[in-house]
Design a protein around this motif. Sequence first.
Motif, PDB file in Angstrom:
ATOM      1  N   PHE A  87       0.825  -1.213   0.000  1.00  0.00           N
ATOM      2  CA  PHE A  87       0.000   0.000   0.000  1.00  0.00           C
ATOM      3  C   PHE A  87       0.862   1.266   0.000  1.00  0.00           C
ATOM      4  O   PHE A  87       1.947   1.296   0.597  1.00  0.00           O
ATOM      5  N   ALA A  88       0.361   2.298  -0.683  1.00  0.00           N
ATOM      6  CA  ALA A  88       1.003   3.607  -0.665  1.00  0.00           C
ATOM      7  C   ALA A  88       0.682   4.285   0.658  1.00  0.00           C
ATOM      8  O   ALA A  88      -0.485   4.371   1.047  1.00  0.00           O
ATOM      9  N   VAL A  89       1.722   4.757   1.337  1.00  0.00           N
ATOM     10  CA  VAL A  89       1.554   5.326   2.679  1.00  0.00           C
ATOM     11  C   VAL A  89       2.210   6.693   2.752  1.00  0.00           C
ATOM     12  O   VAL A  89       3.350   6.862   2.313  1.00  0.00           O
ATOM     13  N   PHE A  90       1.505   7.653   3.338  1.00  0.00           N
ATOM     14  CA  PHE A  90       2.134   8.930   3.658  1.00  0.00           C
ATOM     15  C   PHE A  90       2.509   8.904   5.131  1.00  0.00           C
ATOM     16  O   PHE A  90       1.639   8.891   6.012  1.00  0.00           O
ATOM     17  N   GLY A  91       3.814   8.896   5.386  1.00  0.00           N
ATOM     18  CA  GLY A  91       4.337   8.829   6.746  1.00  0.00           C
ATOM     19  C   GLY A  91       5.563   7.941   6.760  1.00  0.00           C
ATOM     20  O   GLY A  91       5.639   6.965   6.001  1.00  0.00           O
ATOM     21  N   PHE A 195       8.097  23.256   7.803  1.00  0.00           N
ATOM     22  CA  PHE A 195       7.660  21.958   7.311  1.00  0.00           C
ATOM     23  C   PHE A 195       8.200  21.732   5.906  1.00  0.00           C
ATOM     24  O   PHE A 195       8.206  22.651   5.078  1.00  0.00           O
ATOM     25  N   ALA A 196       8.622  20.495   5.644  1.00  0.00           N
ATOM     26  CA  ALA A 196       9.070  20.111   4.309  1.00  0.00           C
ATOM     27  C   ALA A 196       8.544  18.721   3.999  1.00  0.00           C
ATOM     28  O   ALA A 196       8.354  17.897   4.908  1.00  0.00           O
ATOM     29  N   LEU A 197       8.306  18.454   2.714  1.00  0.00           N
ATOM     30  CA  LEU A 197       7.926  17.120   2.267  1.00  0.00           C
ATOM     31  C   LEU A 197       9.135  16.460   1.627  1.00  0.00           C
ATOM     32  O   LEU A 197       9.916  17.116   0.921  1.00  0.00           O
ATOM     33  N   THR A 198       9.289  15.163   1.845  1.00  0.00           N
ATOM     34  CA  THR A 198      10.367  14.421   1.205  1.00  0.00           C
ATOM     35  C   THR A 198       9.926  13.000   0.926  1.00  0.00           C
ATOM     36  O   THR A 198       9.137  12.428   1.682  1.00  0.00           O
ATOM     37  N   ASP A 199      10.431  12.449  -0.189  1.00  0.00           N
ATOM     38  CA  ASP A 199      10.199  11.038  -0.477  1.00  0.00           C
ATOM     39  C   ASP A 199      11.459  10.218  -0.230  1.00  0.00           C
ATOM     40  O   ASP A 199      11.564   9.069  -0.641  1.00  0.00           O
ATOM     41  N   GLY A 200      12.421  10.833   0.467  1.00  0.00           N
ATOM     42  CA  GLY A 200      13.685  10.171   0.770  1.00  0.00           C
ATOM     43  C   GLY A 200      14.814  10.629  -0.124  1.00  0.00           C
ATOM     44  O   GLY A 200      15.984  10.441   0.207  1.00  0.00           O
ATOM     45  N   ALA A 309       2.183  11.532  -4.327  1.00  0.00           N
ATOM     46  CA  ALA A 309       3.493  11.599  -4.986  1.00  0.00           C
ATOM     47  C   ALA A 309       4.607  11.319  -3.995  1.00  0.00           C
ATOM     48  O   ALA A 309       5.594  10.636  -4.310  1.00  0.00           O
ATOM     49  N   CYS A 310       4.454  11.834  -2.788  1.00  0.00           N
ATOM     50  CA  CYS A 310       5.437  11.582  -1.734  1.00  0.00           C
ATOM     51  C   CYS A 310       5.491  10.086  -1.424  1.00  0.00           C
ATOM     52  O   CYS A 310       6.568   9.488  -1.334  1.00  0.00           O
ATOM     53  N   ALA A 311       4.329   9.459  -1.311  1.00  0.00           N
ATOM     54  CA  ALA A 311       4.254   8.041  -0.967  1.00  0.00           C
ATOM     55  C   ALA A 311       4.811   7.155  -2.069  1.00  0.00           C
ATOM     56  O   ALA A 311       5.308   6.057  -1.800  1.00  0.00           O
ATOM     57  N   GLU A 312       4.740   7.637  -3.317  1.00  0.00           N
ATOM     58  CA  GLU A 312       5.193   6.825  -4.453  1.00  0.00           C
ATOM     59  C   GLU A 312       6.562   7.238  -4.973  1.00  0.00           C
ATOM     60  O   GLU A 312       6.962   6.856  -6.078  1.00  0.00           O
ATOM     61  N   ASN A 313       7.303   8.010  -4.190  1.00  0.00           N
ATOM     62  CA  ASN A 313       8.677   8.400  -4.537  1.00  0.00           C
ATOM     63  C   ASN A 313       8.772   9.135  -5.877  1.00  0.00           C
ATOM     64  O   ASN A 313       9.699   8.919  -6.661  1.00  0.00           O
TER      65      ASN A 313
END
Length: 427
Positions: A87-91, A195-200, A309-313
């Motif tokens: 599953f796609a997860v935000f967190g 606050f910032a968003l990152t997918d790694g 988008a964050c959850a799916e890199n």
Amino acid sequence: MNILLLGSGGREHALAWKLAQSPLCDTLWAAPGNPGIAQTASCLTLDATDHDAVIAFCEANVIGLVVIGPEAPLVDGLADTLRDAGFAVFGPNQAPAQLEGSKGFTKDLCARAGIPTGGYERVSSEATALAALDRFGAPVVIKADGLAAGKGVTVAMTMAEAEAAVRDIFSGKFGEAGAEAVIEEFLDGEEASFFALTDGATIVPFASAQDHKRVGDGDTGPNTGGMGAYSPARVLTPALEAEVMTKIIAPTVKTLADEGMAYSGVLFLGVMLTAKGPQLIEYNCRFGDPECQVMMMRLQSDLVELLHACAENRLAAIAAPHFSDAPALTVVMAANGYPGTPDKGGGIANIEAAEADGARVFHAGTTLKDGALVASGGRVLNVTATGATVTEAQKRAYAAVDAIDFPGGFCRRDIGWREVAREQAGG
């Protein structure tokens, strides 16, 4: 897509309100939700600590995105379980969620990565903590190492206060969160949240805010989970935001990735603006509460698109978040007795009247009893408004507060006072 939002507070109500506005959202589920969230989502009973039950629900309802609101399920490893199930997860996963789950973990990472922060010492007993206090002197900051619902931090201005805080931690007041503690150098300056968003791999700035932790006007009394906030925090200038991204957030994300703990989600950091530049106070691994409420009021981008988008890199493939220039301000209405034992069960009325002029009332600790809305927690409502200035947003928010009938509650009357003073001074 079908979306599952986990959580029940004001942060989750704000997220639900924004997620439901997206054309990408088909069915929005919330567990457990609250009466406010129920206006835009289907609420259900689902225990986030029962990972198998969460997986079963996601499979049965073809969930395309899981948004984990609070920190406890992240520290518990729910994101790992969901990702392992496809599953796609935000967190973030459990290992990088230690940024919030352990104050000592974060300070050690700062030391390894050369991230500017206050000096510190990790301690595991009352005796070693008291010895560390002697070395630091007062003022000094004492933090329970683990999750303590925003109440495990003491900024002690005297040694007596510091010693009392140490005794509280090691007496078991904060449960497992107080098994260890961190003694930190006191940083002098103005505090702001970023606050910032990152997918790694990709990192994008999200927004800034400034909250009010103390329970009383003039920043007096004990710390709380937050009595109000406003966004943006203009004291965090574009130049300072760029410095925070370069010197604090980027090395954090890189170090975690290099050490096999890639971070995906939102990074929420408290920053002290000192004479030596921005210094990290602490990290949180979820949207703030009540900071989320003011950011969602300003956000003009599609929240589902961003989080998915964050959850799916693939954060690099979409447009950066866009916000209204108009500031937003939220006032927390809390139950009498908070931050101690709150008086629960008090009736609440006139929410619709409060929202008549464009304000938004996010439910934080409410429930329905015999069809009537009542308080069920310490922080009960987040009364939120926007305006051309913080002064105007504050005026509108308090007008909405005054329209609400909640005799068993109280609020601070000076949320946003620093920025209001700057605006009135022409700054």
